[in-house]
Design an enzyme around this catalytic site. Sequence first.
Site, PDB file in Angstrom:
ATOM      1  NE  ARG A   1      48.822  34.482  33.648  1.00 49.16           N
ATOM      2  CZ  ARG A   1      48.091  35.368  32.971  1.00 49.16           C
ATOM      3  NH1 ARG A   1      48.543  35.854  31.832  1.00 49.16           N
ATOM      4  NH2 ARG A   1      46.915  35.750  33.403  1.00 49.16           N
TER       5      ARG A   1
ATOM      6  CD  GLU B   1      34.171  44.916  37.367  1.00 42.71           C
ATOM      7  OE1 GLU B   1      35.398  44.903  37.318  1.00 42.71           O
ATOM      8  OE2 GLU B   1      33.493  45.751  37.966  1.00 42.71           O
TER       9      GLU B   1
HETATM   10  P1  AMP Z   1      38.319  35.067  37.188  1.00 51.09           P
HETATM   11  O1  AMP Z   1      37.503  34.529  36.054  1.00 51.09           O
HETATM   12  O2  AMP Z   1      37.825  36.388  37.675  1.00 51.09           O
HETATM   13  O3  AMP Z   1      38.490  34.068  38.292  1.00 51.09           O
HETATM   14  O4  AMP Z   1      39.774  35.378  36.613  1.00 51.09           O
HETATM   15  C1  AMP Z   1      40.727  34.365  36.507  1.00 51.09           C
HETATM   16  C2  AMP Z   1      41.445  34.418  35.188  1.00 51.09           C
HETATM   17  O5  AMP Z   1      41.872  35.755  34.896  1.00 51.09           O
HETATM   18  C3  AMP Z   1      42.702  33.561  35.238  1.00 51.09           C
HETATM   19  O6  AMP Z   1      42.838  32.887  33.993  1.00 51.09           O
HETATM   20  C4  AMP Z   1      43.822  34.547  35.481  1.00 51.09           C
HETATM   21  O7  AMP Z   1      44.948  34.240  34.681  1.00 51.09           O
HETATM   22  C5  AMP Z   1      43.266  35.922  35.125  1.00 51.09           C
HETATM   23  N1  AMP Z   1      43.384  36.926  36.205  1.00 51.09           N
HETATM   24  C6  AMP Z   1      42.367  37.537  36.844  1.00 51.09           C
HETATM   25  N2  AMP Z   1      42.807  38.438  37.729  1.00 51.09           N
HETATM   26  C7  AMP Z   1      44.167  38.374  37.670  1.00 51.09           C
HETATM   27  C8  AMP Z   1      45.238  39.058  38.375  1.00 51.09           C
HETATM   28  N3  AMP Z   1      44.982  39.991  39.307  1.00 51.09           N
HETATM   29  N4  AMP Z   1      46.499  38.730  38.061  1.00 51.09           N
HETATM   30  C9  AMP Z   1      46.771  37.787  37.123  1.00 51.09           C
HETATM   31  N5  AMP Z   1      45.820  37.125  36.434  1.00 51.09           N
HETATM   32  C10 AMP Z   1      44.530  37.411  36.703  1.00 51.09           C
END
Ligand code: AMP
Length: 202
Positions: free
Chosen positions: A90, A127
């Site tokens: 996205r 995780e």
């Molecule tokens: P993180 O590495 O935990 O910061 O996760 C961010 C990535 O995972 C981004 O590329 C987001 O598109 C996706 N992502 C994580 N959690 C969500 C969520 N609750 N809703 C949509 N996309 C998420």
Amino acid sequence: MRDAAVVWKGSGTAVTETHSTGVRGDSGPEVARLVASRVLDVPDFPKPGVMFKDLMPLFADGDAFRDVIDGIVAYHGRESFDAVVGIEARGFVVAAAIAYATGVGVVPVRKAGKLPRPAYAASYELEYGEATLEVHQDAFTAGHRVLVVDDVLATGGTAAATLDLVERAGGTVAGFTVLLELSFLGGRDRLAPRPVHALLTV
Ligand code: AMP
């Protein structure tokens, strides 16, 4: 008002937190409200217990999407970056629009195995297990100032790996913007002292 949100960690289990739902963001309440009005909370996607933050309604609304892109460019200043990186998938939508609006090039950071030429790889913990992102080794010329964008900041692992890749490929991180930040998951703290620009923080 309180509600619950859950972050999707790919192969991991869902993390559930309760948090306040104030409409705030680093570009002010107007843009924050705009993003908030175009996000759908999708429960149990892509797996049970996950609350997915779906920004497709924002992408699908031409006027709102343009306002958001203009807001990101105005925040950083159109002369402050030479390239824009979008994180698969996205983030590509946001990055391409910024690139077109400012006349800079767009560089994709992709999931492992998708890039056809020699690439740097950065792995980070989910995780359970690991994810890997890649960027072409020749993506930037030395000193290229790079704006990095994605849709959602959750724990910050994806962003940290991407910023690392930009620097290994010779770029300088000029800024990092997300449309929506799940603040209770601590991504901003994880990325510190790098600044995070979030249009909507929940
Ligand atoms: P993180 O590495 O935990 O910061 O996760 C961010 C990535 O995972 C981004 O590329 C987001 O598109 C996706 N992502 C994580 N959690 C969500 C969520 N609750 N809703 C949509 N996309 C998420």
